[in-house]
Scaffold this motif. Structure first.
Motif, PDB file in Angstrom:
ATOM      1  N   THR A 150      -5.247  -2.497   6.370  1.00  0.00           N
ATOM      2  CA  THR A 150      -5.572  -1.091   6.607  1.00  0.00           C
ATOM      3  C   THR A 150      -4.875  -0.227   5.563  1.00  0.00           C
ATOM      4  N   PRO A 151      -5.564   0.805   5.075  1.00  0.00           N
ATOM      5  CA  PRO A 151      -4.923   1.720   4.135  1.00  0.00           C
ATOM      6  C   PRO A 151      -4.042   2.739   4.834  1.00  0.00           C
ATOM      7  N   VAL A 152      -3.955   2.673   6.148  1.00  0.00           N
ATOM      8  CA  VAL A 152      -3.162   3.655   6.902  1.00  0.00           C
ATOM      9  C   VAL A 152      -1.674   3.382   6.674  1.00  0.00           C
ATOM     10  N   PRO A 153      -0.881   4.423   6.372  1.00  0.00           N
ATOM     11  CA  PRO A 153       0.561   4.224   6.183  1.00  0.00           C
ATOM     12  C   PRO A 153       1.201   3.638   7.444  1.00  0.00           C
ATOM     13  N   ILE A 193       2.780  -8.801   2.972  1.00  0.00           N
ATOM     14  CA  ILE A 193       3.528  -8.004   1.991  1.00  0.00           C
ATOM     15  C   ILE A 193       3.116  -6.532   2.031  1.00  0.00           C
ATOM     16  N   ASP A 194       2.172  -6.215   2.946  1.00  0.00           N
ATOM     17  CA  ASP A 194       1.670  -4.844   3.101  1.00  0.00           C
ATOM     18  C   ASP A 194       1.162  -4.301   1.759  1.00  0.00           C
ATOM     19  N   ILE A 209       0.012  -0.326  -2.792  1.00  0.00           N
ATOM     20  CA  ILE A 209      -0.978   0.351  -3.651  1.00  0.00           C
ATOM     21  C   ILE A 209      -0.953   1.851  -3.390  1.00  0.00           C
ATOM     22  N   ARG A 210      -0.886   2.209  -2.089  1.00  0.00           N
ATOM     23  CA  ARG A 210      -0.904   3.628  -1.742  1.00  0.00           C
ATOM     24  C   ARG A 210       0.311   4.350  -2.322  1.00  0.00           C
ATOM     25  N   GLY A 250      -0.488   6.940  -5.116  1.00  0.00           N
ATOM     26  CA  GLY A 250      -0.713   8.162  -4.349  1.00  0.00           C
ATOM     27  C   GLY A 250      -0.438   9.419  -5.166  1.00  0.00           C
ATOM     28  N   SER A 251      -1.301  10.409  -4.982  1.00  0.00           N
ATOM     29  CA  SER A 251      -1.114  11.665  -5.691  1.00  0.00           C
ATOM     30  C   SER A 251      -0.318  12.633  -4.820  1.00  0.00           C
TER      31      SER A 251
END
Lengths: 168, 140
Positions: free
Chosen positions: A12-15, B94-95, B100-101, B105-106
């Motif tokens: 998931t891209p959710v933090p 490893i999340d 990547i985020r 991230g901007s």
């Protein structure tokens, strides 16, 4: 989960700090901020539309140009119509308006499915004409607005970018 | 400890001395037996050549069998491995999306994220206080 079931891992891209919130009903503040953003967007669209009309009038008759005016009830009616159309189309197509997208919210039916055209249109009209119904979110233990109770819809936190409901 | 080391060194020296003596003693016999013009020597050389040929043939056959078997085994292993699931599990462990985020991230994305988190916390606060006011008999 049964012992013989394969272990499922969801990417998931959710933090990380927001993952526990996903799928839960959204509260009053998030929904109000989203509605305010949507209201701003609708007003901006109306303003841009008015400027386009002014430009067209100026081009066709520049000598006798004056800013066009319309009766107040016509402007209000147009704004309500644009808002209803905007809400209905957004909720039907992606389950989220611009404000919902910014706040990470999604509007669905109670069972998680997306709204149909009729329900989206009814909800859009109900929300536009009776925005005070949103206040019931603060009172309702399940965080449902009056519109949600009547139309059996719900608004959940969903930061995912896809159109499917997020899973925890 | 030193006694043990000394004993080991003396043992090695004794072994080397014994080896040299054995080599000196057997050298004439070995030289006699392995002369090419000697019948016994010729027999031994022929035997050695046969052994060498056999070893080469066996090695070739083993190599050929290895080249046939290994791809089949490797393909079977790869087929039985759920690579997609494995990769997904590793990425989740490893999340990877978080990495990547964070790395891409901007500032705008960070701002939106902060607004969302603050709004969610405000939702919780509103729900908590309205719950306290409207349902004071409930605890927790």
């Amino acid at each position: 989960m049964a012992a013989d079931e394969p272990k499922r891992v969801w990417l998931t891209p959710v933090p990380e700090e927001a993952r526990a919130w996903q799928g839960r009903s959204a509260g009053l503040v998030s929904r109000t901020v989203a509605s305010v953003l949507d209201l701003g967007l609708v007003l901006a669209v109306l303003g841009v539309g008015y400027l386009v009309v002014c430009g067209a009038v100026l081009v066709t008759d520049p000598v006798r140009f004056h800013f066009p005016s319309a009766p107040r009830h016509a402007v209000v009616g147009l704004a309500i119509g644009v808002a209803i159309l905007y809400f209905a189309v957004c909720w039907r197509i992606s389950g989220r308006t611009y404000g919902d997208r910014v706040l990470g919210l999604r509007v669905t039916r109670r069972d998680g499915r997306s709204l149909g055209w009729a329900r989206a249109l009814l909800r859009a009209a109900f929300c536009t004409l009776f925005p005070v119904g949103l206040v019931w979110v603060a009172v309702s233990p399940a965080r449902h607005s009056i519109q949600d109770l009547v139309l059996r819809t719900t608004v959940t936190y969903d930061w995912s970018t896809h159109t499917r409901m997020a899973r925890e | 400890m030193d006694v043990v080391l000394g004993l080991a060194v003396e043992s090695v020296r004794a072994g080397l001395r014994a080896g040299r003596r054995l080599h000196r003693a057997t050298r004439p016999v070995a030289g006699f037996l392995l002369r090419p013009d000697h019948r016994v020597g010729q027999r031994l050389l022929a035997l050695a050549e046969t052994g060498q040929r056999g070893r080469k043939v066996a090695l070739d056959e083993l190599t050929a069998a290895y080249r046939k078997v290994v791809p089949v085994v490797a393909a079977d292993v790869v087929r039985q491995l759920d690579l997609a699931d494995l990769v997904t599990e590793v990425a989740a462990e490893i999340d990877l999306p978080e990495i990547i985020r964070v790395s891409t991230g901007s500032v705008a994305a960070e701002t939106v994220r902060d607004v969302r988190v603050q709004s969610m916390r405000a939702d919780e606060a509103v729900a908590y206080w309205t719950g306290r006011v409207l349902r004071p008999w409930r605890t927790g």
